[in-house]
Each structure stands twice: as C-alpha cells, then as structure tokens.
Scaffold this motif. Structure first.
Motif, PDB file in Angstrom:
ATOM      1  N   ASN A 118       0.827  -1.205   0.000  1.00 20.33           N
ATOM      2  CA  ASN A 118       0.000   0.000   0.000  1.00 20.33           C
ATOM      3  C   ASN A 118       0.859   1.251   0.000  1.00 20.33           C
ATOM      4  O   ASN A 118       0.656   2.165  -0.788  1.00 20.33           O
ATOM      5  CB  ASN A 118      -0.903   0.001   1.237  1.00 20.33           C
ATOM      6  N   PRO A 188      -9.718  12.662  -0.818  1.00 15.09           N
ATOM      7  CA  PRO A 188      -8.647  12.351  -1.771  1.00 15.09           C
ATOM      8  C   PRO A 188      -8.709  13.189  -3.046  1.00 15.09           C
ATOM      9  O   PRO A 188      -7.679  13.614  -3.567  1.00 15.09           O
ATOM     10  CB  PRO A 188      -8.856  10.865  -2.065  1.00 15.09           C
ATOM     11  N   CYS A 234      -2.787  11.188   5.764  1.00 13.98           N
ATOM     12  CA  CYS A 234      -4.255  11.270   5.686  1.00 13.98           C
ATOM     13  C   CYS A 234      -4.890   9.893   5.823  1.00 13.98           C
ATOM     14  O   CYS A 234      -5.927   9.745   6.475  1.00 13.98           O
ATOM     15  CB  CYS A 234      -4.668  11.928   4.370  1.00 13.98           C
ATOM     16  N   THR A 235      -4.263   8.895   5.184  1.00  6.40           N
ATOM     17  CA  THR A 235      -4.783   7.528   5.295  1.00  6.40           C
ATOM     18  C   THR A 235      -4.724   7.046   6.735  1.00  6.40           C
ATOM     19  O   THR A 235      -5.671   6.429   7.245  1.00  6.40           O
ATOM     20  CB  THR A 235      -3.979   6.581   4.394  1.00  6.40           C
ATOM     21  N   TRP A 236      -3.620   7.328   7.422  1.00  3.93           N
ATOM     22  CA  TRP A 236      -3.458   6.919   8.817  1.00  3.93           C
ATOM     23  C   TRP A 236      -4.472   7.613   9.723  1.00  3.93           C
ATOM     24  O   TRP A 236      -5.098   6.977  10.570  1.00  3.93           O
ATOM     25  CB  TRP A 236      -2.039   7.229   9.274  1.00  3.93           C
ATOM     26  N   HIS A 238      -7.376   8.922   8.823  1.00  2.00           N
ATOM     27  CA  HIS A 238      -8.727   8.457   8.490  1.00  2.00           C
ATOM     28  C   HIS A 238      -9.016   7.105   9.131  1.00  2.00           C
ATOM     29  O   HIS A 238     -10.088   6.888   9.705  1.00  2.00           O
ATOM     30  CB  HIS A 238      -8.873   8.374   6.974  1.00  2.00           C
ATOM     31  N   ARG A 239      -8.044   6.199   9.063  1.00  3.32           N
ATOM     32  CA  ARG A 239      -8.253   4.865   9.637  1.00  3.32           C
ATOM     33  C   ARG A 239      -8.223   4.910  11.166  1.00  3.32           C
ATOM     34  O   ARG A 239      -8.886   4.109  11.819  1.00  3.32           O
ATOM     35  CB  ARG A 239      -7.206   3.894   9.093  1.00  3.32           C
ATOM     36  N   LEU A 246      -3.330   0.875   9.765  1.00  5.53           N
ATOM     37  CA  LEU A 246      -3.029   0.660   8.354  1.00  5.53           C
ATOM     38  C   LEU A 246      -3.213  -0.812   8.006  1.00  5.53           C
ATOM     39  O   LEU A 246      -2.875  -1.686   8.803  1.00  5.53           O
ATOM     40  CB  LEU A 246      -1.591   1.081   8.045  1.00  5.53           C
TER      41      LEU A 246
END
Length: 570
Positions: A118, A188, A234-236, A238-239, A246
C-alpha cells in the motif's frame, strides 16, 4: 525548450547577419532543421548531414538521415509510413516492458525490503491497486528525461507531460463518469487536485522565467515526497478515526480481468499448469526442458480460446516478449519457486549486464576499448560467463538460492535500460516526424507522445470503472499524473545539470505552450469547482462536458500550430 518551428513565421538570419534565403555560403547559415523541406529535394541529404541542428542525440538509428538520404524523395510517404509503424511498435515495447518486467521486479523488491504494497504503491502511484502503477508512469518519466536531455527536443517533454495531463483529467475522467456514474471520494479528490494545481502553477512560473534552477528542480522532487507523506498521513488519520490501523500488506485487492492481469505474467507459459493439471507426483525436469518452457511466451490453452484480434496483437508482442525473457530476469514472490528458472537465470547473469552496457549511451561505453585493446563488452561477457557457470554448478533446478532476490534488482535495472532505450528512439522518431511535417515538438508531445503514454491509464481506469470501482479509477486520474509532472520535470532537468551549469533553460517558443498550460490549469479548476458544486455526485453530464472540453482544446491547439490563431504583432 522548444525548437524553432514555433518561430517559422519570423525571418531567419544566419551567422554574421546573412539571410537564410540570401546568397551566403551554406556553411555560414544557421538554419533550423525543419527548413529542409523548403530546399530542393536534391539538396535534402546534404542539408541534413551538414546542419548541426539535424543531429539526433543518442539512439541507435539516425532517422533524419534515413528519411532524407536513404529513401529517394518520391518514396517519402513510404518512409513516413514505416516510421509511423515503428513508432506504434515502440509504444508496444514500452508497454510490455513496464507491465510484465519492470512492475513485477519492483513488487519483488518491495517484498524483499519488507515494504507494504500500500505504501509502495503510493510512492509510485497510478491506481493504488497494483504495481502496474509505476509501470504506466515509467514510460512518461523516461520519455521526459530523454527529451529534456536535448534543448531541441525538450518541447516534447513539456507537450507530453501537459498534454497527457489534459487528456487523462478530461477524456479518461469523463469516460469513467460516462461508464459508471458515482460519488467521488471527497478528501482524496480535493487533495490530489490541489497538489496538481500547485505543480502546474510551478511549471507555469518556470516557463514564464524561462529557466529552472537546481533548487527548483529539487523542489519538484521535494513536493512529490511531501505529497506521498500527505497521502500516508491522511490515510493513517482516516483509519485511526475509524478505529483501524493501516491494513496489512497482504490485504485483498480487486483484480482487473484485462489481458495484463489475467495471470499471464512473463513467467506464465505452457509449462505452468493450473492446480487441476498439476501432476500428483513431482518429477525432476531437465534444464533444457525448463529453459524451453521458460522461453515460451505463449499460453496455448489461452491462445485457442481467445478471439482473432487478441491473437493478432499477441503475435506482434511475441518477439518483444521473447527478447525480454532472454535479457530480463523476473522474480515473482507469489510463486512457490519465486519464478526461479535455473538455466534461464544463469543466462540472465550474462545477458542482463551485456544489455545494460550496450544500451547505456547507445553503446558508447560498451564499445569502448580498455587500453585501446580489449572492449568493455568483452570484459562483461567474460565476467558474466564465469559467474553464470558458478551459479549453475552451485544451485539446483528445484530450489532458488538464498541470493535470488538479487535477480529482482538486476531485472529492475535491465528493464529500466530497455525502457530508456525505447524512449530515446521514440523521442528521436517524433522529432523526425516533426521535421518532415514541419510541426513543433510541443504539438507532437501533446498529441502522439501524450496519447501513446496514456493508453495504459485509459484502458486500466475504464476497465476498473466497468468492474465497479469508479472511485478508485477516478482518483487514479489525478494521483498518477502528479507523479509524471513532478518527477518528470524535476528529475529530467536535474539530470541535465552539471557542476558548472546549475540552470536549465526552458524558453517557450510559441503561443501553443501557454495554451497548453492554461488548458490544463482550467480543466483542473473546472473539475474542482464542478465536482464540489455537485456534492461529488458525478454523472454523464459531467463526463460529456469534460470530453467536449478536450475536443475544443485540441482544435484550438491545432489551429494555433498551423497559425490560424496567432498573436497580433504589437
């Protein structure tokens, strides 16, 4: 950056103020190469051979001398037709090399370095799904680097990077909305569009000042690193808000049933069986049989059930795949044996270094003679042969050696050299076509080069949308081209700088460059405003508007190139 075709309406003068149409000696004239067609056909060959502007940088073939010296003038249409066919085949070479050899080795490297797929796919983005990501981005970047290496062809790089940006953000994005109306992922989308607009603005400023410094080139690469960091952060976040971490490296990802992803990797052939055809008792295969099976690029079961057009395209790809199989090792972490083919991999120890040394600087280093006696390619052949014999003696057909991961790095380097060599020929043949048809490098970049490099993005994203993943495909339209513009311009200019010359001149030659930059910026602003105004609900109307916008832009660009649209003299 761009060469003189954009100035063809201005009077040209030579050394010492001599007019190009006057009576000065031929050696005193400084004429752009595209003016060869203005001379009598009997003078074409002498003009091309004596004019410094007609010298192609790098490459194995001199296309300009071929079209104006080898072919007689009456066979010019035949020469152009052959060049066009070779141009299409170069795009096939780029596609096959990136998809079946460059990307798998990149994936194997990430696995050996214990990197999450990822995070790694974010670092080299296209779809965030597979390592086809960097594969589709690699031809764009290599083409840009090659084009920037020569001021006369740098217009191809600007035209291709901006042209591909307009094409992907309008035609591909609009096609996704037409195929499958959907709700875009808001954060995104906003993040990617803002970063891309910043990148376009930076390039606009660089073109305005007509140069790029070392700090600015590093700034391009730094901005991309910051973009990757932002995506990961941002992914971290958001999750974390959803109470998740992750995802693990081996999480499930959708598979796209295209020819590229039908499990027909470079190691798949008639010697690989499905589970139902696998023999119950293992048998030892001879090295000769393993080599013959590994070098077979055809899956005969698949060949029988595929339609005629697939077979025709496959026939065109087979010679490329065969040469690549002989020169580029592929490590596949998903296979039990990691795609270890002992006789073929031993052969790669010889052929891959030979390929690298003979394609570097178009073979100049490989043909260099040590002490004027022994060529470098001979030394590489000798060392490679000794290593291949040692590896063959100390390994077995059944189990890969512990150092098998080294073959992934060797395959990565060899496939990169193939892509670089094909990109060099691609740039040279486009410049030749520009001279023949008296077209600027910019228009060739925004049409032929941009379309050719965007084929992979188009089919992959539209297939992804048809399979029910339009949000992912739409995000890819903006995420992938950020890599192309930031790394393409930044790395391309950085590699042209030396310790004594830390500035690369980028001087637009015509109105077309500004139309191209403005069209890309306007398309991003349109998407930013319209998608937000629709609350991220994208339907067919949005897709139609984007495609009509691209057609209007293409008409304006071509009218500008042919001087139907021009700036009035002040």
């Amino acid at each position: 950056v761009m060469s003189s075709p954009g100035l063809r309406g201005l009077p040209q003068t030579g050394v010492g103020g001599c007019s190009t149409h006057g009576g000065c000696p031929a050696s005193a004239l400084l004429q752009p190469c595209w003016e060869v067609r203005k001379h009598n056909s009997s003078e074409w060959c002498r003009f091309v051979r004596s004019n410094p502007d007609c010298r192609l940088e790098g490459g194995f073939l001199d296309y300009l001398e071929g079209v104006f010296c080898v072919f007689p003038p009456r066979l010019l249409p035949l020469a152009v037709t052959l060049y066009a066919l070779w141009l299409l085949y170069l795009f096939i070479i780029l596609s096959v090399t990136a998809e079946k050899f460059f990307c798998p080795n990149l994936s194997a490297i990430s696995t050996n370095l214990k990197l999450s797929h990822n995070v790694f796919s974010l670092t080299f983005p296209l779809h965030g799904v597979t390592f086809l990501a960097f594969g589709n981005g690699a031809p764009d970047v290599f083409s840009a680097v090659v084009a920037f290496s020569n001021p006369r062809t740098a217009g191809l790089a600007i035209g291709a990077i901006f042209g591909a940006g307009v094409f992907v953000t309008t035609v591909v994005a609009g096609g996704i909305a037409l195929v499958k109306p959907f709700t875009a992922a808001s954060r995104p989308f906003l993040r990617d569009v803002i970063f891309y607009m910043v990148a376009v603005f930076l390039t606009f400023v660089v073109l305005y000042f007509g140069r790029i410094t070392l700090g600015e080139a590093l700034g391009y690469l730094g901005l991309y690193v910051f973009y990757v960091f932002t995506v990961v952060l941002c992914t971290w976040i958001h999750r974390r808000q959803r109470g998740e971490g992750l995802p693990p490296p081996g999480h499930w990802e959708p598979e796209m049933p295209t020819d590229a992803e039908e499990q027909e990797s470079s190691g798949t052939n008639s010697g690989d069986y499905g589970e139902e055809y696998r023999p119950l008792l293992p048998s030892r295969e001879t090295s000769l049989r393993i080599l013959r099976a590994a070098l077979s690029p055809l899956d005969y079961l698949k060949w029988r059930r595929k339609p005629w057009y697939w077979r025709l395209f496959k026939v065109l790809k087979v010679p490329v795949e065969l040469v690549l199989l002989l020169t580029v090792p592929v490590v596949d972490p998903d296979k039990d044996d990691l795609n270890w083919k002992r006789p073929l991999n031993c052969l790669h120890v010889l052929t891959s270094p030979l390929l690298c040394i003979l394609t570097l600087k178009s073979g100049a280093y490989g043909l260099y003679q040590i002490q004027g006696v022994f060529p470098v390619w001979g030394l590489v052949t000798l060392v490679g042969s000794i290593l291949a014999i040692i590896i063959f003696i100390t390994t077995s057909n059944e189990e890969p050696p512990k150092y098998h991961c080294v073959f992934a790095f060797l395959g990565f380097l060899a496939s990169a050299m193939w892509i670089n060599a094909a990109a060099t020929e691609l740039v040279n043949i486009l410049r030749t076509l520009g001279v023949v048809f008296q077209l600027s490098n910019t228009v060739l970049g925004l049409t032929l080069l941009a379309w050719g490099n965007s084929i992979g993005d188009t089919f992959s994203d539209l297939t992804m949308a048809r399979q029910g993943y339009p949000r992912m495909a739409f995000s890819a339209c903006f995420g992938g081209i950020i890599f192309n513009i930031l790394v393409g311009v930044g790395l391309g200019c950085l590699l042209q700088m030396t310790s004594s010359q830390l500035v690369v001149k980028l001087e637009p030659d015509s109105l077309l460059v500004w139309i191209l930059a403005g069209a890309l910026g306007l398309s991003l602003v349109f998407s930013f405003v319209s998608v937000t105004a629709q609350c991220f609900q994208l339907g067919k109307a949005y897709g139609v508007c984007l495609i009509l916008y691209y057609l209007a832009f293409l008409c304006v660009a071509l009218l500008t190139e042919f001087r139907v649209i021009r700036l009035s003299a002040s």
